[in-house]
Design an enzyme around this catalytic site. Structure first.
Site, PDB file in Angstrom:
ATOM      1  N   PRO A   2      35.089  46.556  66.921  1.00  0.00           N
ATOM      2  CA  PRO A   2      34.224  46.594  67.301  1.00  0.00           C
ATOM      3  C   PRO A   2      32.949  45.970  66.270  1.00  0.00           C
ATOM      4  CG  PRO A   2      34.921  48.550  68.208  1.00  0.00           C
ATOM      5  CD  PRO A   2      35.027  48.155  66.680  1.00  0.00           C
ATOM      6  N   GLU A   3      33.002  44.868  65.483  1.00  0.00           N
ATOM      7  CA  GLU A   3      32.211  44.362  65.049  1.00  0.00           C
ATOM      8  C   GLU A   3      31.541  43.087  65.971  1.00  0.00           C
ATOM      9  OE1 GLU A   3      33.583  42.219  61.361  1.00  0.00           O
ATOM     10  OE2 GLU A   3      35.402  43.400  61.272  1.00  0.00           O
ATOM     11  N   HIS A  96      40.624  59.807  76.041  1.00  0.00           N
ATOM     12  CA  HIS A  96      39.553  59.505  75.811  1.00  0.00           C
ATOM     13  C   HIS A  96      38.264  59.498  76.282  1.00  0.00           C
ATOM     14  CE1 HIS A  96      42.468  59.536  72.754  1.00  0.00           C
ATOM     15  NE2 HIS A  96      43.508  59.119  72.992  1.00  0.00           N
ATOM     16  N   ARG A 115      39.255  57.267  68.372  1.00  0.00           N
ATOM     17  CA  ARG A 115      38.914  57.785  67.135  1.00  0.00           C
ATOM     18  C   ARG A 115      37.194  58.924  66.335  1.00  0.00           C
ATOM     19  NH1 ARG A 115      41.603  53.843  63.229  1.00  0.00           N
ATOM     20  NH2 ARG A 115      42.415  53.459  65.006  1.00  0.00           N
ATOM     21  N   ARG A 152      21.141  42.050  42.884  1.00  0.00           N
ATOM     22  CA  ARG A 152      21.581  43.415  43.477  1.00  0.00           C
ATOM     23  C   ARG A 152      23.221  43.058  42.327  1.00  0.00           C
ATOM     24  NH1 ARG A 152      19.867  45.214  48.089  1.00  0.00           N
ATOM     25  NH2 ARG A 152      21.678  47.007  47.726  1.00  0.00           N
TER      26      ARG A 152
END
Length: 270
Positions: A2-3, A96, A115, A152
């Site tokens: 999931p983004e 789960h 997970r 950076r």
DNA sequence: AGCTTCGCCTGCTTGC
DNA sequence: TGCAAGCAGGCGAAGC
């Protein structure tokens, strides 16, 4: 994984279904699901869901008369209302199921996570910046991204993945954004800084299209109704190592950068 | 301070 | 065929 687009898909499913419902019970299987500093879920009992929103990759649920719950889905988390749409309940056979938040109407908000990389954070009020959650790509200004990149030395990819720089972009959409922007993922943030506006523009196009398709399903992710997302078939580079670049035909390469599988076209991205 | 690597956790894939 | 090792990855912690 999931983004932003996948999280947005969950939020759009929850927002019309949760507001107005009062919490009566909560149950959590593993206390390690709490992010450091979080209140217990039981502190939400008696409160009423006000609205469901998204900040970066986090689902934010606000309560009346106060209180907020942040859910980060990690790799395989799913936050869904139960009973669900069209037999999509217990997608993992209940094995789960880690969190159940029961409402006065007997319905539940359920959290599944194969997970267990996800996290819950409950507080009376929350400061996103203190939690390490930077600006959402749809709110960030080009100048803001430019400032965050300039000077950076870290790779532009690792900076796009850094949620303090911009929140919501993960491994898939970082690779896709960099392909669209024509920037090599190993270039430094400082090198990419002058192209910040283009980077931001491309990231929004990619993220918006992914949202329209209900996100990308590689393996675990499923939309709230149990069906797979559709954006994976539109990936230009992610998961396409060895296949021809859609733009120039050169073989897409895969390297490990910032500890992540990284896909790019060695000719289109310099 | 900034950057990279590690470890958490589990299921699927790969290789012997 | 079966089993162990390898791999994936968001994110916080540890290490350089």
């Amino acid at each position: 994984m999931p983004e932003l687009p996948e999280v947005e898909t969950f939020v759009r499913s929850l927002q019309p279904r949760l507001p107005g419902r009062r919490v009566t019970h909560t149950r959590l299987r593993h206390a390690d699901l709490y992010r450091r500093g979080s209140l217990r879920l039981t502190s939400l009992v008696g409160r009423i869901v006000e609205r469901v929103e998204r900040v970066g990759k986090n689902i934010v649920i606000r309560f009346h008369p106060g209180g907020v719950m942040l859910v980060n889905l990690g790799m395989t988390g799913r936050l869904v209302a139960w009973p669900g749409e069209g037999g999509a309940d217990d997608v993992h056979g209940g094995k789960h199921l880690h969190v159940r938040i029961r409402f006065a109407d007997d319905g539940e908000l359920r959290y599944y996570d194969a997970r267990r990389f996800g996290h819950f954070y409950v507080a009376e009020k929350c400061n996103f910046e203190q939690l390490g959650i930077g600006p959402d790509p749809f709110l960030l200004k080009p100048r803001g991204l430019q400032a965050a990149l300039s000077g950076r030395s870290a790779s532009v990819k690792s900076l796009l993945l850094n949620q303090r720089v911009v929140s919501g972009i993960g491994n898939i959409y970082a690779d896709e954004t960099l392909f669209c922007a024509g920037i090599h993922p190993a270039r430094s943030g400082d090198y990419a800084a002058p192209q910040a506006a283009a980077l931001l523009r491309h990231s929004r196009v990619v993220l918006r299209r992914a949202i329209e398709h209900g996100g990308s399903t590689l393996r675990d992710y499923r939309r709230p109704d149990g069906t797979p997302g559709g954006y994976q078939s539109h990936h230009a580079v992610y998961g396409r190592a060895g296949l021809p670049c859609l733009r120039c035909g050169t073989s897409i390469e895969r390297i490990v950068l910032a500890g992540r599988g990284t896909h790019f076209c060695p000719r289109c991205q310099r």
